[in-house]
Enzyme design. Sequence first.
Site, PDB file in Angstrom:
ATOM      1  N   GLY A 356      83.533  19.788  61.601  1.00 29.16           N
ATOM      2  CA  GLY A 356      82.628  20.846  61.181  1.00 29.16           C
ATOM      3  C   GLY A 356      82.929  22.137  61.905  1.00 29.16           C
ATOM      4  O   GLY A 356      83.720  22.173  62.855  1.00 29.16           O
ATOM      5  N   PRO A 357      82.329  23.225  61.478  1.00 31.00           N
ATOM      6  CA  PRO A 357      82.569  24.529  62.104  1.00 31.00           C
ATOM      7  C   PRO A 357      82.028  24.567  63.529  1.00 31.00           C
ATOM      8  O   PRO A 357      81.230  23.711  63.929  1.00 31.00           O
ATOM      9  CB  PRO A 357      81.819  25.510  61.194  1.00 31.00           C
ATOM     10  CG  PRO A 357      80.810  24.679  60.480  1.00 31.00           C
ATOM     11  CD  PRO A 357      81.400  23.310  60.345  1.00 31.00           C
ATOM     12  N   PRO A 358      82.450  25.549  64.336  1.00 33.22           N
ATOM     13  CA  PRO A 358      81.966  25.658  65.716  1.00 33.22           C
ATOM     14  C   PRO A 358      80.463  25.901  65.762  1.00 33.22           C
ATOM     15  O   PRO A 358      79.889  26.576  64.902  1.00 33.22           O
ATOM     16  CB  PRO A 358      82.730  26.870  66.270  1.00 33.22           C
ATOM     17  CG  PRO A 358      83.898  27.048  65.367  1.00 33.22           C
ATOM     18  CD  PRO A 358      83.461  26.577  64.023  1.00 33.22           C
ATOM     19  N   GLY A 359      79.822  25.320  66.771  1.00 37.67           N
ATOM     20  CA  GLY A 359      78.421  25.618  67.038  1.00 37.67           C
ATOM     21  C   GLY A 359      77.419  24.798  66.268  1.00 37.67           C
ATOM     22  O   GLY A 359      76.232  25.122  66.271  1.00 37.67           O
ATOM     23  N   VAL A 360      77.862  23.694  65.598  1.00 38.07           N
ATOM     24  CA  VAL A 360      76.904  22.910  64.821  1.00 38.07           C
ATOM     25  C   VAL A 360      76.439  21.670  65.579  1.00 38.07           C
ATOM     26  O   VAL A 360      75.672  20.870  65.041  1.00 38.07           O
ATOM     27  CB  VAL A 360      77.497  22.490  63.457  1.00 38.07           C
ATOM     28  CG1 VAL A 360      77.757  23.705  62.599  1.00 38.07           C
ATOM     29  CG2 VAL A 360      78.784  21.685  63.638  1.00 38.07           C
ATOM     30  N   GLY A 361      76.906  21.458  66.824  1.00 33.80           N
ATOM     31  CA  GLY A 361      76.370  20.384  67.651  1.00 33.80           C
ATOM     32  C   GLY A 361      77.206  19.125  67.707  1.00 33.80           C
ATOM     33  O   GLY A 361      76.678  18.053  68.008  1.00 33.80           O
ATOM     34  N   LYS A 362      78.516  19.213  67.454  1.00 25.78           N
ATOM     35  CA  LYS A 362      79.365  18.016  67.455  1.00 25.78           C
ATOM     36  C   LYS A 362      79.460  17.404  68.852  1.00 25.78           C
ATOM     37  O   LYS A 362      79.232  16.207  69.050  1.00 25.78           O
ATOM     38  CB  LYS A 362      80.764  18.368  66.940  1.00 25.78           C
ATOM     39  CG  LYS A 362      80.795  18.917  65.526  1.00 25.78           C
ATOM     40  CD  LYS A 362      82.195  19.150  65.035  1.00 25.78           C
ATOM     41  CE  LYS A 362      82.928  20.217  65.825  1.00 25.78           C
ATOM     42  NZ  LYS A 362      82.345  21.543  65.680  1.00 25.78           N
ATOM     43  N   THR A 363      79.793  18.228  69.838  1.00 25.82           N
ATOM     44  CA  THR A 363      79.974  17.717  71.201  1.00 25.82           C
ATOM     45  C   THR A 363      78.652  17.270  71.803  1.00 25.82           C
ATOM     46  O   THR A 363      78.566  16.200  72.418  1.00 25.82           O
ATOM     47  CB  THR A 363      80.619  18.804  72.082  1.00 25.82           C
ATOM     48  OG1 THR A 363      81.842  19.229  71.478  1.00 25.82           O
ATOM     49  CG2 THR A 363      80.916  18.260  73.466  1.00 25.82           C
ATOM     50  N   SER A 680      90.850  28.544  45.413  1.00 25.58           N
ATOM     51  CA  SER A 680      89.492  28.497  44.864  1.00 25.58           C
ATOM     52  C   SER A 680      88.978  29.856  44.400  1.00 25.58           C
ATOM     53  O   SER A 680      87.919  29.927  43.783  1.00 25.58           O
ATOM     54  CB  SER A 680      88.526  27.923  45.909  1.00 25.58           C
ATOM     55  OG  SER A 680      88.440  28.758  47.035  1.00 25.58           O
ATOM     56  N   LYS A 723      79.926  26.415  50.804  1.00 28.95           N
ATOM     57  CA  LYS A 723      79.943  27.572  49.914  1.00 28.95           C
ATOM     58  C   LYS A 723      78.576  27.799  49.265  1.00 28.95           C
ATOM     59  O   LYS A 723      78.095  28.941  49.189  1.00 28.95           O
ATOM     60  CB  LYS A 723      81.006  27.364  48.824  1.00 28.95           C
ATOM     61  CG  LYS A 723      82.437  27.392  49.352  1.00 28.95           C
ATOM     62  CD  LYS A 723      83.436  27.118  48.239  1.00 28.95           C
ATOM     63  CE  LYS A 723      84.863  27.173  48.758  1.00 28.95           C
ATOM     64  NZ  LYS A 723      85.867  26.883  47.702  1.00 28.95           N
TER      65      LYS A 723
END
Length: 809
Positions: A356-363, A680, A723
Amino acid sequence: MSQTKTVYPTQLPVLALKGVVVLPHMPIALGVGRPKSVRALERSLESDRLLALVCQRDENVEDPKPEDLYEWGVVARVLNVGKQPDGVLQVMVEGLVRVHLEGFVHTDPFLLAHVRTVEDPTERTLEIEALMRGVTSQFERYARLSRTVAPEAYMAVMNAEEPGKLADLVAQHLPLKTEERQRVLELDVTSRLEFISQVLAREINILDLERKIQNRVRKSMEKSQREYYLKEQMKAIQQELGEKDERQAEVEEYRKKIEAANLPEPVKEKALEELGRLEKMPPMVAEAVVVRTYLDWILALPWSVRTEDRLDIPEARKILDEDHYGLEKAKERIVEYLAVRKLSPQSKGPILCFVGPPGVGKTSLGRSIARALGRKFVRISLGGVRDEAEIRGHRRTYVGALPGRIIQGMKTAGSKNPVFMLDEIDKLGMDFRGDPSAALLEALDPEQNHAFSDHYLELPFDLSEVMFICTANVLDTIPPALRDRMEVIRFPGYIEQEKLGIARHFLVPKQRKENGLAEFGLQITDAALRRIIREYTREAGVRNLEREIGTICRKVATLVASGDPKAPKRVTAKMLHRFLGPPKFRYGLAEKQDEVGAATGLVWAETGGDIVTVEATLVKGNGKLVLTGQLGEVMKESANAAVSYVRSRSRRLGVDEDWYSKFDVHIHVPAGAQPKEGPSAGITMATALASALSGRPVRKDVAMTGEITLRGKVLPVGGLKEKVIAAHRAGIRTVILPKENERDMHEIPENVRRALRFRFVEHMDEVLEEALLPAPVKPASPEPPPAALEVPRIPVELPQQAPPPPPQA
């Protein structure tokens, strides 16, 4: 008593020397082999056996000319001549007196020169007497330190009465370079003695240092030998008394640790084998340190230590919800794993990949998972790692070798079933040192990682109970073999409602505490938070949102610390301009009004989804296509396909079919500084061009995404959820999507689906029907009207009959 002055000839044959400077009173053996040198020697032997010996400036010159020789040399007498087996003449000569070359009589068949001999003065002034005594004393010390001066040579120096002769004799025994010897030959007596004194002082200092170094080394060696001898004696005495030495005590301590460590049988055998090697090694061997370090690593690893899993599913769910808002798919997968563990305790640990994109809480979710499971948590960052040994370790033959990152992480965790996070796995590099991603294949394969092999340990380590969690921003850079071993869980960008909940429950309390405003009780209203999300940030995650909230808290903290009575306890939307400045982004529609030649597209990148306005215009020309905005190769090909489609539909659009030969097409995709790639945007570019060509405006509240073919087919695209969320965030009302993407609609949040109208299309004609408004009413005129193009408007000749209506969906 006067001495008879020797008279020397004024013309002498010259013998050129390579790298050798002969001084007066100096006997030396020379090898003569060059033809001119041999002829000069023969001429000397035929007359008075005298030669002028002169050094070459460059010893690499084989046939020296007068300019290749120094001007000063020495008159030498040939004592004897012998012939070697290789034909070179061995000549013994003795230097007699300095000579200056005044000019050359001829250079062939040998060098013959006019010479002027220079005798050294014999008078001894007070200065010369002092110099002679100093040089004699220095040479005496030099001879004692160097021990290379023969006794007869030493006596010759000590008995020298003439100052020039003393300097020449001493110079013969000094390690001088060719240039320094030539300088001795050219200097007058006083300068010569001063120079010799300087050289002697330098050499004496060097010899003193050499002697000190040798003494220090000898003492160190004697000390080491003495210590070894005493230790051996001590060992013998301890054996007689029944006591143990330090080495034996260390070995016994290691043995006890190995027995108490509950090691697997192969590991225990290897540890005892290495301990046996350590016991037999002499104490000063460097290999002993390597063995000790190896044993320490074996004993430090959790071969059989594990933590008990918390299998209370409601409690685990509660912990996950406490730490993170949303992310239902990832939480559901963890709950499933707990349920399987509860029913089947021997199940293997999953290998998950959060994308996922940075800052979404993965770590941070990985840390929360470890807390929910009751396990240890360890994290390593793989960003920028290029060496395969970083994963598998170095072999013990290398100096300073260590295990790889995975084994080091297991030691840090202290249990064999931790939650192990491999952060930024998509940013692994590769160079001549190997491919780290290939080294991860074994660790991340549930069928193989029960016997993971590290180059340093050379023992199988069980990773099957480890819960591996990898994080990545994109999957494209992860090799297919590695990607195949992981279960991918996608983290979409947060929608506005989720960001509001995260800010309200997590970010505001965190920043309030970090900035010392917990007791002050600062509140930020929902309206203010919503405006920050809309007008001050535009991201998939919440990092910038947290920064903006932190900025507000710091500014309020400054007012509170300054004692300002106007420090607000409640920040409203109207106060944001005061704390954060003017808005950074425009919230709402991509375009303020319906425009010709401008269509709104949907794009997706690492940072999440976004909207983009594609612009198209026509200018007079000869059919050239201009593409700007840092477009990639795939996107350029998509633009060409869009242009070809529009050309094929010219009659349906109500324009002359030959328009392409009269106009150039310019398509621009802002922002120009940001690279763009992918197919796209095909239908968006085709819509913008069709609008510019036909003069029909594009609806401002419509956004679209899809790949176009030459026949006008609309193909499916990726990143649909991101999107659509971006379109919802920008205030779009209608979204045009490929028909085949209808199956992905379940990924889109319910509130977003309710807020938007979706039109699923299979052909480009359906896109134009939905996106283009009717052309403006044309005034009555006998002349053909111009097409409504972007400014400047360019006339396009239309057909006489009315164009047929576009096909219905």
